[in-house]
Scaffold this motif. Structure first.
Motif, PDB file in Angstrom:
ATOM      1  N   ASP A 291       0.832  -1.204   0.000  1.00 26.57           N
ATOM      2  CA  ASP A 291       0.000   0.000   0.000  1.00 26.57           C
ATOM      3  C   ASP A 291       0.870   1.257   0.000  1.00 26.57           C
ATOM      4  O   ASP A 291       0.635   2.195  -0.772  1.00 26.57           O
ATOM      5  CB  ASP A 291      -0.912   0.013   1.231  1.00 26.57           C
ATOM      6  N   LEU A 292       1.866   1.294   0.879  1.00 25.96           N
ATOM      7  CA  LEU A 292       2.737   2.461   0.949  1.00 25.96           C
ATOM      8  C   LEU A 292       3.569   2.599  -0.316  1.00 25.96           C
ATOM      9  O   LEU A 292       3.744   3.708  -0.839  1.00 25.96           O
ATOM     10  CB  LEU A 292       3.648   2.359   2.174  1.00 25.96           C
ATOM     11  N   LYS A 293       4.064   1.489  -0.844  1.00 22.53           N
ATOM     12  CA  LYS A 293       4.870   1.555  -2.053  1.00 22.53           C
ATOM     13  C   LYS A 293       4.057   2.040  -3.246  1.00 22.53           C
ATOM     14  O   LYS A 293       4.546   2.808  -4.089  1.00 22.53           O
ATOM     15  CB  LYS A 293       5.482   0.184  -2.332  1.00 22.53           C
ATOM     16  N   SER A 294       2.788   1.638  -3.311  1.00 22.91           N
ATOM     17  CA  SER A 294       1.949   2.099  -4.417  1.00 22.91           C
ATOM     18  C   SER A 294       1.687   3.598  -4.318  1.00 22.91           C
ATOM     19  O   SER A 294       1.597   4.302  -5.334  1.00 22.91           O
ATOM     20  CB  SER A 294       0.628   1.329  -4.436  1.00 22.91           C
ATOM     21  N   GLN A 444      -7.441   4.334  -9.266  1.00 23.92           N
ATOM     22  CA  GLN A 444      -7.098   2.968  -9.662  1.00 23.92           C
ATOM     23  C   GLN A 444      -5.844   2.463  -8.957  1.00 23.92           C
ATOM     24  O   GLN A 444      -5.763   1.294  -8.557  1.00 23.92           O
ATOM     25  CB  GLN A 444      -6.890   2.941 -11.175  1.00 23.92           C
ATOM     26  N   GLU A 445      -4.856   3.331  -8.793  1.00 19.81           N
ATOM     27  CA  GLU A 445      -3.552   2.893  -8.318  1.00 19.81           C
ATOM     28  C   GLU A 445      -3.354   3.027  -6.814  1.00 19.81           C
ATOM     29  O   GLU A 445      -2.483   2.376  -6.254  1.00 19.81           O
ATOM     30  CB  GLU A 445      -2.456   3.688  -9.034  1.00 19.81           C
ATOM     31  N   PHE A 446      -4.143   3.892  -6.169  1.00 19.07           N
ATOM     32  CA  PHE A 446      -4.021   3.999  -4.721  1.00 19.07           C
ATOM     33  C   PHE A 446      -4.597   2.745  -4.062  1.00 19.07           C
ATOM     34  O   PHE A 446      -5.455   2.075  -4.627  1.00 19.07           O
ATOM     35  CB  PHE A 446      -4.773   5.230  -4.211  1.00 19.07           C
ATOM     36  N   PRO A 447      -4.155   2.445  -2.827  1.00 19.75           N
ATOM     37  CA  PRO A 447      -4.768   1.331  -2.092  1.00 19.75           C
ATOM     38  C   PRO A 447      -6.264   1.551  -1.931  1.00 19.75           C
ATOM     39  O   PRO A 447      -6.746   2.692  -1.893  1.00 19.75           O
ATOM     40  CB  PRO A 447      -4.051   1.386  -0.731  1.00 19.75           C
ATOM     41  N   ALA A 448      -7.002   0.458  -1.834  1.00 21.77           N
ATOM     42  CA  ALA A 448      -8.459   0.560  -1.697  1.00 21.77           C
ATOM     43  C   ALA A 448      -8.857   1.368  -0.474  1.00 21.77           C
ATOM     44  O   ALA A 448      -9.908   2.010  -0.454  1.00 21.77           O
ATOM     45  CB  ALA A 448      -9.072  -0.839  -1.624  1.00 21.77           C
ATOM     46  N   LEU A 450      -7.545   4.028   0.506  1.00 20.02           N
ATOM     47  CA  LEU A 450      -7.265   5.444   0.289  1.00 20.02           C
ATOM     48  C   LEU A 450      -7.987   5.979  -0.943  1.00 20.02           C
ATOM     49  O   LEU A 450      -7.520   6.922  -1.583  1.00 20.02           O
ATOM     50  CB  LEU A 450      -5.749   5.671   0.130  1.00 20.02           C
ATOM     51  N   ARG A 451      -9.142   5.408  -1.277  1.00 21.86           N
ATOM     52  CA  ARG A 451      -9.837   5.803  -2.501  1.00 21.86           C
ATOM     53  C   ARG A 451     -10.300   7.267  -2.448  1.00 21.86           C
ATOM     54  O   ARG A 451     -10.197   7.993  -3.425  1.00 21.86           O
ATOM     55  CB  ARG A 451     -11.018   4.869  -2.743  1.00 21.86           C
ATOM     56  N   SER A 452     -10.850   7.720  -1.320  1.00 24.89           N
ATOM     57  CA  SER A 452     -11.284   9.110  -1.234  1.00 24.89           C
ATOM     58  C   SER A 452     -10.092  10.060  -1.287  1.00 24.89           C
ATOM     59  O   SER A 452     -10.142  11.115  -1.918  1.00 24.89           O
ATOM     60  CB  SER A 452     -12.089   9.349   0.048  1.00 24.89           C
ATOM     61  N   THR A 453      -9.005   9.686  -0.614  1.00 24.35           N
ATOM     62  CA  THR A 453      -7.793  10.493  -0.684  1.00 24.35           C
ATOM     63  C   THR A 453      -7.280  10.572  -2.114  1.00 24.35           C
ATOM     64  O   THR A 453      -6.790  11.619  -2.556  1.00 24.35           O
ATOM     65  CB  THR A 453      -6.709   9.898   0.229  1.00 24.35           C
ATOM     66  N   ALA A 454      -7.416   9.483  -2.864  1.00 28.73           N
ATOM     67  CA  ALA A 454      -6.978   9.465  -4.256  1.00 28.73           C
ATOM     68  C   ALA A 454      -7.708  10.521  -5.073  1.00 28.73           C
ATOM     69  O   ALA A 454      -7.103  11.257  -5.861  1.00 28.73           O
ATOM     70  CB  ALA A 454      -7.208   8.077  -4.859  1.00 28.73           C
ATOM     71  N   THR A 455      -9.020  10.638  -4.893  1.00 30.10           N
ATOM     72  CA  THR A 455      -9.787  11.607  -5.671  1.00 30.10           C
ATOM     73  C   THR A 455      -9.552  13.030  -5.199  1.00 30.10           C
ATOM     74  O   THR A 455      -9.920  13.981  -5.904  1.00 30.10           O
ATOM     75  CB  THR A 455     -11.291  11.295  -5.597  1.00 30.10           C
ATOM     76  N   ALA A 456      -8.950  13.194  -4.032  1.00 33.55           N
ATOM     77  CA  ALA A 456      -8.628  14.537  -3.536  1.00 33.55           C
ATOM     78  C   ALA A 456      -7.237  14.990  -3.956  1.00 33.55           C
ATOM     79  O   ALA A 456      -6.859  16.135  -3.678  1.00 33.55           O
ATOM     80  CB  ALA A 456      -8.737  14.570  -2.013  1.00 33.55           C
ATOM     81  N   MET A 457      -6.464  14.148  -4.617  1.00 28.54           N
ATOM     82  CA  MET A 457      -5.121  14.533  -5.029  1.00 28.54           C
ATOM     83  C   MET A 457      -5.104  15.632  -6.092  1.00 28.54           C
ATOM     84  O   MET A 457      -4.262  16.529  -6.043  1.00 28.54           O
ATOM     85  CB  MET A 457      -4.352  13.307  -5.522  1.00 28.54           C
ATOM     86  N   PRO A 458      -6.007  15.620  -7.094  1.00 27.46           N
ATOM     87  CA  PRO A 458      -6.016  16.737  -8.060  1.00 27.46           C
ATOM     88  C   PRO A 458      -6.225  18.107  -7.429  1.00 27.46           C
ATOM     89  O   PRO A 458      -5.485  19.044  -7.770  1.00 27.46           O
ATOM     90  CB  PRO A 458      -7.147  16.352  -9.028  1.00 27.46           C
ATOM     91  N   PRO A 459      -7.204  18.294  -6.511  1.00 23.39           N
ATOM     92  CA  PRO A 459      -7.312  19.630  -5.929  1.00 23.39           C
ATOM     93  C   PRO A 459      -6.089  20.034  -5.127  1.00 23.39           C
ATOM     94  O   PRO A 459      -5.809  21.227  -4.977  1.00 23.39           O
ATOM     95  CB  PRO A 459      -8.551  19.542  -5.028  1.00 23.39           C
ATOM     96  N   LEU A 460      -5.329  19.056  -4.646  1.00 23.54           N
ATOM     97  CA  LEU A 460      -4.118  19.394  -3.912  1.00 23.54           C
ATOM     98  C   LEU A 460      -3.082  20.003  -4.846  1.00 23.54           C
ATOM     99  O   LEU A 460      -2.481  21.045  -4.532  1.00 23.54           O
ATOM    100  CB  LEU A 460      -3.546  18.147  -3.228  1.00 23.54           C
TER     101      LEU A 460
END
Length: 536
Positions: A291-294, A444-448, A450-460
């Motif tokens: 998870d951390l490596k991904s 798709q690539e973040f751990p399951a 961290l799915r919500s965090t994944a979708t928050a990466m673009p606004p970051l």
């Protein structure tokens, strides 16, 4: 990930779309018009109002990251989204009250006085009046944090399960339509609602925001029984921290045993004499390590979005300044507001996203022998359009400067502001590729977990880019003579060429990251995701 009940699928889309559109209209109109509201109704000086507006926009981009982390760690998407819409509704109620009751605002400036004049001609807001206004602003940011990208994750969660390739295709399609709905709501907000606020009544305009957000909340709640809601298992960041701590504690393990492993793999290795259970800060599962490596693996690709955001934010703000100097008349009685030129970006985004989903992607699939375009390919096309947009902006600006010089000291350059449409349309098309593509990639690539965090990466990266764009323009003003106060005597074309160069270098950086990147699904299909490595 376990789910509470069956459900999900495209039946949930109308409910989610209704929520996104209702809230998006109100959110966009209020944030876009905040600077005007501060100047006209709160007697705030122009520069101060611009600074406040920039801070609010930055907070509204960063807040979704916090909201996504809370969602992933504790409550799940649906409760956080519902709470966010409700908080946003409260924000618009407070805004409406500030517009409807004069006692909540300072007295209007004396006739002929400017907002920059000193009291008593222009009286600033009292402490209570300012507190009420900023309470509404804070609620606006918090509401956006709970909704903007958690809503995207909630929608994508409706397609969990099934054959993996088909699910990924549905995820990408959903993200395209999510952004279409989001940006279509922005277009409506920045045109219709802004017009009502500016030209009819601020109280009525904010009141309409209350109505659209209330309808959005009703739509979201009406779909409750259809949503698939994964069960949360506590904060995923704790598990990631355990991996780092466990790997650091085992830094002295024999080098021969680590010849085939990366540093973080130490966290999942059983050292001599170590008990394999009950020591989570000393021994982690292979799944936690992966998870951390991904997460770390995708960060270079994420970082390439920062400079895209930097160039776009700089271009959009400078385009408004260009429009102020140009002929914006449409017919004998109507002139397009300079700020409304940026609606071109939103319209181009909506049209391009729909065109990509319905025409470009199916055509690509047929030409590629059934292979769908990957998220990285979509993002790469967005990077290329980013370079093109900056180059077109430089060429248009060069023509505007020539026309300005030919007409001497004329305040308005006799050149139609419609010349700016091309660069803004390219920017909208770029974002239609870049934002959904990145969101799909991270999801798709973040751990399951961290799915919500994944979708928050673009606004970051959008938030970071917005701050960097401000620093970039400031650096250009300090280091060169390209941006004097009189734009007609500027070398704004050189600024755009510099941005085009930055975008081109960033494209090269992205290509290096993309070529060396390997898609990796961290879900172990053979059921060995909790396996522990034994030291050999």
């Amino acid at each position: 990930t376990p789910v509470r009940k069956k459900g999900g699928g495209w039946i949930t889309l109308p409910f989610l779309a209704g929520s996104v559109i209702g809230l998006g209209m109100a959110m966009s109109a209020t944030s876009s018009n905040l600077i005007v509201y501060l100047i006209r109704k709160y007697n705030v000086k122009s520069i101060d109002a611009a600074q406040i507006s920039n801070i609010v926009r930055g907070c509204m981009q960063l807040a979704p990251v916090i909201g996504a982390a809370v969602s992933d760690a504790y409550f799940g998407c649906y409760p956080v989204v519902a709470a966010g819409v409700a908080i946003s509704l409260l924000s618009f109620v407070v805004f409406t009250l500030t517009a409807a009751f004069p006692s909540l605002r300072p007295p209007a400036c004396a006739p002929g006085a400017a907002a920059s004049s000193s009291p008593p001609s222009c009286q600033p807001p009292s402490a209570i009046q300012a507190a009420v206004l900023y309470a509404a602003v804070c609620l606006l940011a918090v509401g956006n944090g709970g909704t903007r990208y958690n809503a995207a994750a909630l929608g994508a969660d409706q397609f969990v399960g099934g054959e993996e390739e088909r699910r990924r295709g549905r995820d990408a399609s959903f993200f395209s339509w999510y952004f279409v709905c989001l940006y279509a709501s922005y277009v409506a907000g920045d045109t219709a609602l802004v017009y009502v606020q500016d030209s009819v009544s601020w109280a009525l305009g904010f009141g309409v925001c209350v109505v659209t957000t209330g309808l959005g909340l009703i739509a979201l709640l009406a779909g409750s029984r259809y949503y698939r809601r994964p069960v949360q298992k506590g904060s995923p960041f704790t598990a990631l921290a355990r991996v780092v701590v466990a790997a650091a504690r085992k830094a002295t393990l024999s080098s021969t045993s680590l010849a085939r492993m990366q540093f973080l793999n130490r966290a999942a290795m059983v050292a001599e004499g170590e008990v394999s259970v009950g020591k989570p800060w000393r021994l982690c599962t292979v799944r936690e390590v992966e998870d951390l490596k991904s997460l770390l693996r995708v960060l270079p690709l994420w970082s390439s979005g920062i400079l895209v955001s930097t160039t776009v934010n700089a271009q959009v703000s400078l385009t408004v300044l260009q429009a102020l100097t140009m002929d914006r008349a449409l017919g004998p009685r109507f002139a397009v507001p300079a700020a409304s030129m940026t609606v071109t970006v939103l319209i181009a985004f909506v049209l391009s996203a729909a065109l990509y989903d319905r025409l470009v992607a199916p055509l690509w699939e047929r030409l590629a022998g059934g292979r769908k375009p990957t998220p990285l390919q979509r993002v790469g096309l967005g990077h290329a359009l980013n370079v093109a947009s900056m180059a077109v902006a430089a060429l248009v600006e060069r023509r505007r400067i020539r026309v300005a010089h030919a007409h001497g000291s004329a305040a308005t350059v006799p050149m139609s502001a419609l010349w700016l449409v091309a660069q803004l349309a390219l920017t909208g098309a770029e974002e239609a590729l870049h934002l959904p593509g990145n969101t799909a990639l991270f999801y798709q690539e973040f751990p399951a977990t961290l799915r919500s965090t994944a979708t928050a990466m673009p606004p970051l990266f959008i938030a970071v880019g917005s701050y960097l764009s401000t620093a970039f323009v400031d650096a250009v003003r300090r280091a060169t003579g390209w941006l004097p106060d009189d734009l007609n005597r500027s070398r704004l074309d050189m600024v755009y060429w510099t941005l085009a160069l930055v975008a081109a270098v960033n494209l090269g950086y992205f290509l290096v990251c993309a070529i060396t990147y390997q898609y990796k699904n961290v879900v172990d299909g053979d059921g060995k995701d909790n396996q522990i490595m034994d030291e050999k």
